[in-house]
Design a protein around this motif. Structure first.
Motif, PDB file in Angstrom:
ATOM      1  N   LEU A 164      63.889  18.261  52.757  1.00 14.97           N
ATOM      2  CA  LEU A 164      63.112  17.547  51.505  1.00 14.97           C
ATOM      3  C   LEU A 164      62.132  18.636  50.757  1.00 14.97           C
ATOM      4  CD1 LEU A 164      62.749  14.650  50.351  1.00 14.97           C
ATOM      5  CD2 LEU A 164      60.943  14.425  51.849  1.00 14.97           C
ATOM      6  N   THR A 165      62.033  18.270  49.573  1.00 12.52           N
ATOM      7  CA  THR A 165      61.134  18.985  48.735  1.00 12.52           C
ATOM      8  C   THR A 165      60.231  18.016  48.191  1.00 12.52           C
ATOM      9  OG1 THR A 165      62.086  18.569  46.625  1.00 12.52           O
ATOM     10  CG2 THR A 165      62.818  20.585  47.787  1.00 12.52           C
ATOM     11  N   SER A 166      59.077  18.485  47.746  1.00 16.74           N
ATOM     12  CA  SER A 166      57.880  17.528  47.225  1.00 16.74           C
ATOM     13  C   SER A 166      58.343  17.074  45.933  1.00 16.74           C
ATOM     14  CB  SER A 166      56.705  18.287  46.787  1.00 16.74           C
ATOM     15  OG  SER A 166      56.893  19.249  45.966  1.00 16.74           O
ATOM     16  N   ASN A 167      59.514  17.098  45.493  1.00 15.02           N
ATOM     17  CA  ASN A 167      59.979  16.509  44.416  1.00 15.02           C
ATOM     18  C   ASN A 167      60.750  15.403  44.700  1.00 15.02           C
ATOM     19  OD1 ASN A 167      58.714  18.073  42.175  1.00 15.02           O
ATOM     20  ND2 ASN A 167      60.456  19.541  42.429  1.00 15.02           N
ATOM     21  N   ASP A 168      60.874  14.964  46.132  1.00 11.86           N
ATOM     22  CA  ASP A 168      61.762  14.130  46.677  1.00 11.86           C
ATOM     23  C   ASP A 168      63.132  14.500  46.416  1.00 11.86           C
ATOM     24  OD1 ASP A 168      60.727  11.895  48.146  1.00 11.86           O
ATOM     25  OD2 ASP A 168      62.296  10.870  47.167  1.00 11.86           O
ATOM     26  N   GLN A 169      63.698  15.456  46.552  1.00 10.57           N
ATOM     27  CA  GLN A 169      64.970  15.763  46.448  1.00 10.57           C
ATOM     28  C   GLN A 169      65.237  16.702  47.717  1.00 10.57           C
ATOM     29  OE1 GLN A 169      66.921  14.911  43.878  1.00 10.57           O
ATOM     30  NE2 GLN A 169      65.379  13.712  42.978  1.00 10.57           N
ATOM     31  N   PHE A 170      66.409  16.800  48.272  1.00 11.79           N
ATOM     32  CA  PHE A 170      67.190  17.586  49.256  1.00 11.79           C
ATOM     33  C   PHE A 170      67.265  18.840  48.894  1.00 11.79           C
ATOM     34  CE2 PHE A 170      66.477  13.710  51.203  1.00 11.79           C
ATOM     35  CZ  PHE A 170      66.099  14.028  52.545  1.00 11.79           C
ATOM     36  N   GLU A 171      66.878  20.080  49.453  1.00 12.65           N
ATOM     37  CA  GLU A 171      67.321  21.366  48.803  1.00 12.65           C
ATOM     38  C   GLU A 171      68.011  22.067  49.991  1.00 12.65           C
ATOM     39  OE1 GLU A 171      64.354  24.778  48.517  1.00 12.65           O
ATOM     40  OE2 GLU A 171      64.485  24.102  46.649  1.00 12.65           O
ATOM     41  N   LEU A 172      68.981  22.748  49.595  1.00 15.04           N
ATOM     42  CA  LEU A 172      69.917  23.614  50.631  1.00 15.04           C
ATOM     43  C   LEU A 172      68.936  24.771  51.074  1.00 15.04           C
ATOM     44  CD1 LEU A 172      72.595  24.106  51.895  1.00 15.04           C
ATOM     45  CD2 LEU A 172      73.187  25.639  49.947  1.00 15.04           C
TER      46      LEU A 172
END
Length: 537
Positions: A164-172
């Motif tokens: 999870l990133t602070s933008n609420d997206q999951f990053e590889l």
């Protein structure tokens, strides 16, 4: 020279047993000097350190080549034999002892990952997703209190881990081969600090009838991280909390007379705003104890044949949005169905099984909405691996009382005897049918071969409905609970009486109290709409 502090830590394996004779070492963070010991007969690791220094505690369980970092603490922390620093291993000692360094050619392997923020802080209770390379992601997993998470896969499989990133997206953040698994955690370092992961939670406070608990200036106590305490007040029946992802929260709300209600625990899981219904066991509406429960008609005259529920009724209760839109539907024919497309299938299923009793219908309609996540999906979000015999080999029962052994026995009892049966027979339909045994029973009842083609329940609207009607009336016998709950259909009942029946039906359908507040609230909404229209038209 500063006086040394004595630090006492205690090691437990995943079964809850303390671990004796375990190789452990401690060191100042960034230092090469180490203090090596073994845990004593009580599982304790006792050492001394200068005050106010960051200390790393590492351990090497049986059959592991390297030490793993399990805890980062400040040396001034308070500890004792009665109140030691607790350190949990991710596996049982028996599982470690069975670990082989030979690369398996089949089965499941375990790869450990440790998630750190940009400052090196372990990300506790932090969400990740994993997947075979290039495939869809799994449901969220969460790191433990050392920031470590286990990813299971086939041996020598290319896997990917997203964080999870602070933008609420999951990053590889990782792409590599699982090989024979890895006990030494692979470090994943984020590009941002922990303080960036602030989550917002909006809590609707409801009384036990499902109505908003709108008492003004009600006191609330919040304890987070099991230590820190904060006090504030409810405003207009809702709370908006700001906490960091992974924080565990205990909320206690006080009645107007100052008496505490039962505490409720939850965890902040995402950065985006989450919505939680918090239902209290108290009769309070708009600040006053309800004096007289409203009386409502129990039974309403049947509507005409051909259409039980009208489109306008459905839209008034559930809204006008497209249905079954979630990505788990993955291009299925039912994905993004409109209410106009869904209603004929719903009415056809209800008519086929002569499900026209209005009160039973109110209960049915309240249950299906929550079971399929607000008409967002017809297939369970989880992968189904937890129902798969391939993930629970016979060796798990070397520890007979373990959760894995109990799960293996359940899987076999429910007929998922072939590897792959878990994902194949995971929850599908409006009331999500789960386990091969349930699919066999439905096939026998309906004549529809959902055993060979279980996806019929999520690819065809009528089968999704029909299986749910069968599950409600036959498989779960929830309709009998409704009939027995009211006994005399000619009488009228209070809302509180209705909601007692809702609670019984919900436990029968779901096996617990998951979403009970929503089920109760929606039942009353449906009942009010039926009363207003004198039916479902």
């Amino acid at each position: 020279m500063a006086e040394l502090n004595t630090i006492i830590a205690k090691f437990f394996d995943s079964s809850g047993k303390y671990v004796i004779n375990l190789n452990v070492k401690s060191k100042y963070l960034g230092s090469s000097k180490e203090n090596l010991k073994k845990t004593d007969v009580n599982g304790l690791f006792i050492f001394q350190a200068s005050p106010d220094r960051m200390i790393e505690i590492l351990a090497k369980p049986p059959n592991q080549k390297d030490y793993t970092s399990f805890k980062l603490i400040n040396s001034s922390i308070s500890s004792s034999e009665k109140n030691p620093i607790i350190i949990n291993l991710p596996k049982t000692i028996e599982e470690y002892q069975r670990t082989s360094n030979v690369s398996p050619s089949k089965g499941i392997v375990s790869t450990l990952f440790k998630v750190l923020d940009s400052n090196g802080k372990a990300m506790v209770n932090f969400p990740i997703q994993s997947r075979p390379k290039g495939k869809g992601s799994s449901p969220d997993k969460y790191t433990n209190d050392q920031g470590i998470v286990e990813v299971l896969s086939s041996p020598n499989r290319d896997i990917e881990v997203l964080v999870l990133t602070s933008n609420d997206q999951f990053e590889l953040k990782f792409s590599g081969n699982s090989g024979a698994g890895k006990e030494q955690p692979i470090l994943i370092k984020l590009n941002e600090p922990y303080n960036n992961f602030k989550g917002f939670t909006l809590i609707k406070v409801l009384d036990k009838s499902g109505q908003r608990y709108a008492v003004q200036d009600v006191d609330v106590e919040m304890i987070f991280d099991n230590v820190n305490k904060k006090n504030f007040k409810v405003k207009n029946g809702q709370l908006k909390l700001t906490n960091w992802v992974g924080q565990k929260i205990k909320l206690t709300i006080f009645k107007p007379d100052g008496k505490p209600l039962d505490s409720v625990d939850f965890m902040v899981r995402r950065v985006k705003e989450e919505f939680i219904d918090l239902q209290l066991d108290v009769d309070v509406l708009n600040g006053k104890t309800a004096q007289n429960d409203p009386i409502t008609p129990q039974r309403i005259e049947d509507t005409s044949a051909g259409e039980i529920i009208s489109l306008s009724f459905f839209k008034e209760v559930y809204g006008t949005k497209k249905l079954f839109w979630h990505k788990t539907m993955n291009g299925r024919p039912t994905q993004n169905s409109t209410p106009e497309q869904f209603l004929p299938a719903l009415n056809k299923g209800l008519l086929k099984y002569k499900m026209t009793d209005k009160l039973i219908l109110c209960h049915f309609l309240a249950q299906i909405y929550h079971e399929c996540d607000h008409f967002n999906t017809l297939i369970e979000y989880a992968s189904g691996k937890d129902y798969d015999i391939g993930n629970f080999p016979p060796e798990v029962c070397n520890v007979p009382k373990s959760r894995s052994c109990r799960r293996r026995k359940q899987i076999l009892a429910e007929g998922n005897t072939t590897p792959g049966d878990g994902p194949k027979y995971k929850g599908k339909g409006l009331i999500q049918l789960t386990w091969k045994s349930a699919y066999l029973k439905y096939k026998k009842y309906s004549g529809i071969d959902v055993v060979s083609d279980p996806d019929l329940l999520c690819n065809d609207l009528f089968h999704a409905v029909e299986s749910a009607v069968w599950a409600f009336n036959e498989f779960k016998n929830a309709d009998s609970l409704v009939r027995n709950g009211y006994i005399d259909f000619t009488k009228t009942y209070s809302d509180s009486y209705h909601l007692g029946v809702v609670e019984q039906v919900s436990k029968r359908i779901n096996g617990g109290t998951n979403g009970l507040a929503e089920r109760k609230s929606l039942f009353l909404k449906i009942l009010r709409e039926v009363e207003k229209r004198n039916g479902f038209k």
